[in-house]
Design a protein around this motif. Structure first.
Motif, PDB file in Angstrom:
ATOM      1  N   GLU A  82       0.995  -1.276   0.090  1.00  0.00           N
ATOM      2  CA  GLU A  82       0.011  -0.028   0.037  1.00  0.00           C
ATOM      3  C   GLU A  82       0.788   1.251  -0.129  1.00  0.00           C
ATOM      4  O   GLU A  82       0.404   2.205  -0.665  1.00  0.00           O
ATOM      5  N   ASN A  83       1.803   1.167   0.723  1.00  0.00           N
ATOM      6  CA  ASN A  83       3.094   2.390   1.030  1.00  0.00           C
ATOM      7  C   ASN A  83       3.382   2.530  -0.414  1.00  0.00           C
ATOM      8  O   ASN A  83       3.793   3.695  -0.795  1.00  0.00           O
ATOM      9  N   ILE A  84       4.045   1.408  -1.024  1.00  0.00           N
ATOM     10  CA  ILE A  84       4.767   1.391  -2.329  1.00  0.00           C
ATOM     11  C   ILE A  84       3.758   2.248  -3.226  1.00  0.00           C
ATOM     12  O   ILE A  84       4.389   3.282  -4.030  1.00  0.00           O
ATOM     13  N   LYS A  85       2.637   1.717  -3.417  1.00  0.00           N
ATOM     14  CA  LYS A  85       1.491   2.401  -4.431  1.00  0.00           C
ATOM     15  C   LYS A  85       1.300   3.899  -4.039  1.00  0.00           C
ATOM     16  O   LYS A  85       1.366   4.840  -4.830  1.00  0.00           O
ATOM     17  N   THR A  86       1.214   4.346  -2.853  1.00  0.00           N
ATOM     18  CA  THR A  86       0.828   5.496  -2.448  1.00  0.00           C
ATOM     19  C   THR A  86       2.022   6.353  -2.893  1.00  0.00           C
ATOM     20  O   THR A  86       1.975   7.428  -3.533  1.00  0.00           O
ATOM     21  N   ASN A  87       3.233   6.261  -2.071  1.00  0.00           N
ATOM     22  CA  ASN A  87       4.357   6.969  -1.887  1.00  0.00           C
ATOM     23  C   ASN A  87       5.110   7.058  -3.161  1.00  0.00           C
ATOM     24  O   ASN A  87       5.563   8.139  -3.658  1.00  0.00           O
ATOM     25  N   LEU A  88       5.170   5.981  -3.951  1.00  0.00           N
ATOM     26  CA  LEU A  88       5.971   6.316  -5.357  1.00  0.00           C
ATOM     27  C   LEU A  88       5.164   6.916  -6.427  1.00  0.00           C
ATOM     28  O   LEU A  88       5.706   7.516  -7.083  1.00  0.00           O
ATOM     29  N   GLN A  89       3.852   6.598  -6.215  1.00  0.00           N
ATOM     30  CA  GLN A  89       2.878   7.301  -7.233  1.00  0.00           C
ATOM     31  C   GLN A  89       3.003   8.858  -6.946  1.00  0.00           C
ATOM     32  O   GLN A  89       2.866   9.759  -8.055  1.00  0.00           O
ATOM     33  N   LYS A  90       3.350   9.249  -5.544  1.00  0.00           N
ATOM     34  CA  LYS A  90       3.381  10.811  -5.409  1.00  0.00           C
ATOM     35  C   LYS A  90       4.513  11.456  -6.361  1.00  0.00           C
ATOM     36  O   LYS A  90       4.508  12.508  -6.804  1.00  0.00           O
ATOM     37  N   ILE A  91       5.639  10.340  -6.423  1.00  0.00           N
ATOM     38  CA  ILE A  91       6.812  10.839  -7.002  1.00  0.00           C
ATOM     39  C   ILE A  91       6.732  11.058  -8.474  1.00  0.00           C
ATOM     40  O   ILE A  91       6.939  11.998  -9.191  1.00  0.00           O
ATOM     41  N   ILE A  92       5.895   9.996  -9.188  1.00  0.00           N
ATOM     42  CA  ILE A  92       5.604   9.990 -10.360  1.00  0.00           C
ATOM     43  C   ILE A  92       4.644  11.217 -10.911  1.00  0.00           C
ATOM     44  O   ILE A  92       4.902  11.936 -11.811  1.00  0.00           O
ATOM     45  N   ASP A  93       3.689  11.640  -9.976  1.00  0.00           N
ATOM     46  CA  ASP A  93       2.773  12.666 -10.174  1.00  0.00           C
ATOM     47  C   ASP A  93       3.564  14.073 -10.059  1.00  0.00           C
ATOM     48  O   ASP A  93       3.125  15.014 -11.070  1.00  0.00           O
ATOM     49  N   ALA A  94       4.719  14.113  -9.215  1.00  0.00           N
ATOM     50  CA  ALA A  94       5.281  15.268  -9.092  1.00  0.00           C
ATOM     51  C   ALA A  94       6.337  15.677 -10.433  1.00  0.00           C
ATOM     52  O   ALA A  94       6.939  16.563 -10.520  1.00  0.00           O
ATOM     53  N   ASN A  95       6.529  14.346 -11.060  1.00  0.00           N
ATOM     54  CA  ASN A  95       7.170  14.857 -12.292  1.00  0.00           C
ATOM     55  C   ASN A  95       6.713  14.748 -13.562  1.00  0.00           C
ATOM     56  O   ASN A  95       7.323  14.576 -14.555  1.00  0.00           O
ATOM     57  N   LYS A  96       5.283  14.893 -13.500  1.00  0.00           N
ATOM     58  CA  LYS A  96       4.769  14.786 -14.626  1.00  0.00           C
ATOM     59  C   LYS A  96       4.765  16.208 -15.563  1.00  0.00           C
ATOM     60  O   LYS A  96       4.865  17.248 -14.792  1.00  0.00           O
TER      61      LYS A  96
END
Length: 451
Positions: free
Chosen positions: A437-451
């Motif tokens: 759950e943490n992987i999906k949440t926290n890593l997605q934040k990094i992806i979104d921040a770099n869009k």
């Protein structure tokens, strides 16, 4: 991304004052002072073009290939400069500083897809498509390992090549009555590790050793023919819904906590256990690792080989699966600021083909003789008799590599975040469901921040 790279370059320019200045070669033309014996007019002589090649391997690795290239191409001279010997990450940092400060160099090597993609995206590398087209070369006809493209452009040629595999202490396998695997699954690997684990306490021998890199939290994923990474191959979507990611973490956890057959992760990170020491001191019998360890299996001046090492293919997830592994070839690239791009390309073409065998490393060149390459590597080691050639040739012959994924420029941030969540799981801070759950949440934040 642009602002991030600008800040990196700004910092690099400030830091670059500590580096000594380097000057690139140039074309110079001069006339002979006297006519020849037949009275002919003075002739022009052109000094060789000098190109600078940056890397981290010892000079002795590349010099035989450079000498052979210069003999065939006397109009080009190559100067090889190892920046931080045997430390690729620190060498790449220095390359960034040199590029940012405008120092002259022409070609260099990189150590990973993330390192490559970031520099290609930021304009540091010269596109090679036109050079290949001008030469009439079709990449797929020449090389057996694809290189990553950025925006559908090719920026690299393949350097040293090879898949990841399992390195094994053959002496320990012989003692346990276990054959060297030629085709096996992760269940087999786990069973081997249990049978090879002996003793207790400080003197315990573990059947398997896993290092602290993210690769050791992606074991089952690396057996897949596609989507082997933290992100999917498209470079857009997180790969956390792939059941093999969860399975990889659980395999690592179960081998340590339930089977007690792998070096405790807490010891690995708190004691900073070198993976080479753990293997060569015979405290870890099996180790998933990359192709650079082929030559080291024959011993080095720092760590001599005292037992025979064998090689097994990367385990499959299911019996009968095709054997896939993580791996590829280090990118060989031309600086976008090079003053001698044609000559630099010509050198890289040679190095990526017939020149690579002279470096005593595996090549991605389709026309290379694998048996000869292996013989060259083994014969160059301090103790050739400590390398089991038959198992190595089999491993290299049966292993397939996937097409490289699209690698994002912020891949290092994703890797660090993934390792942090894996740490919490292996160390017992979170359970597997919370970890995913943490992987999906926290890593997605990094992806979104770099869009």
């Amino acid at each position: 991304m642009g602002k991030k790279w600008l800040s990196v370059l700004t910092a690099a320019l400030v830091a670059s004052s500590v580096l000594a200045g380097c000057s690139g070669g140039s074309n110079k033309t001069s006339a002979t002072e006297n006519a020849d014996s037949k009275g002919n007019a003075p002739t022009s002589t052109t000094e060789p073009v000098k190109i600078k090649f940056l890397g981290w391997e010892k000079s002795s690795v590349y010099q035989p290939a450079i000498d052979a290239f210069e003999q065939k191409n006397p109009e080009i001279k190559v100067e090889y400069v190892p920046l931080v010997e045997n430390d690729s990450n620190e060498s790449i940092k220095k390359i960034d500083l040199m590029y940012a400060s405008g120092e002259d160099f022409d070609v260099f090597t990189l150590n990973s897809a993330p390192a490559f993609s970031q520099r290609a995206a930021n304009g540091m590398l010269e596109p090679l498509d036109d050079y290949l087209s001008k030469e009439g070369v079709k990449y797929e006809d020449e090389y057996k390992a694809e290189q990553q493209k950025v925006n559908d452009k090719r920026y690299s040629l393949p350097g040293k090549f090879g898949p990841w595999f399992i390195l094994l202490n053959k002496s320990k396998l012989d003692e346990a009555g276990l054959p060297v695997p030629t085709n096996w699954t992760w269940d087999d690997f786990r069973d081997y590790a249990k049978k090879l684990t002996k003793g207790e306490g400080a003197g315990k021998t573990y059947g398997a050793h896993f290092h602290s890199w993210k690769d050791y939290f992606l074991l089952n994923l690396y057996s897949a023919p596609e989507n082997q990474g933290i992100m999917k191959d498209d470079g857009i979507n997180l790969n956390a819904d792939n059941p093999l990611m969860k399975k990889s973490l659980e395999l690592r956890y179960e081998m340590e906590k339930t089977d007690k057959s792998s070096t405790p992760y807490q010891d690995v990170i708190t004691q900073k256990i070198p993976y080479r020491d753990q293997y060569f001191q015979q405290k870890g019998v099996m180790m998933p690792i990359g192709p650079w360890m082929i030559s080291e299996a024959g011993g080095t001046e720092k760590i001599p080989a005292t037992f025979v090492s064998a090689f097994a293919p990367w385990p499959t997830n299911n019996k009968g699966d095709d054997i896939y592994s993580y791996g590829g070839a280090d990118p060989l690239v031309v600086s976008s600021k090079s003053k001698h791009k044609e000559e630099s390309y010509k050198f890289l073409r040679y190095l990526s083909t017939e020149g690579m065998v002279l470096t005593k490393q595996l090549s991605a060149w389709k026309k290379a003789d694998l048996d000869k390459e292996v013989d060259e590597i083994i014969s160059s080691t301090l103790s050739p008799d400590k390398i089991d050639k038959a198992s190595l040739v089999n491993t290299l012959s049966v292993t397939k590599l996937p097409v490289p994924p699209v690698t994002v420029s912020y891949a290092a941030d994703l890797e660090n975040a993934y390792i942090a969540e894996a740490d919490n799981y292996i160390l017992g801070v979170t359970d597997i469901d919370k970890t995913m759950e943490n992987i999906k949440t926290n890593l997605q934040k990094i992806i979104d921040a770099n869009k």
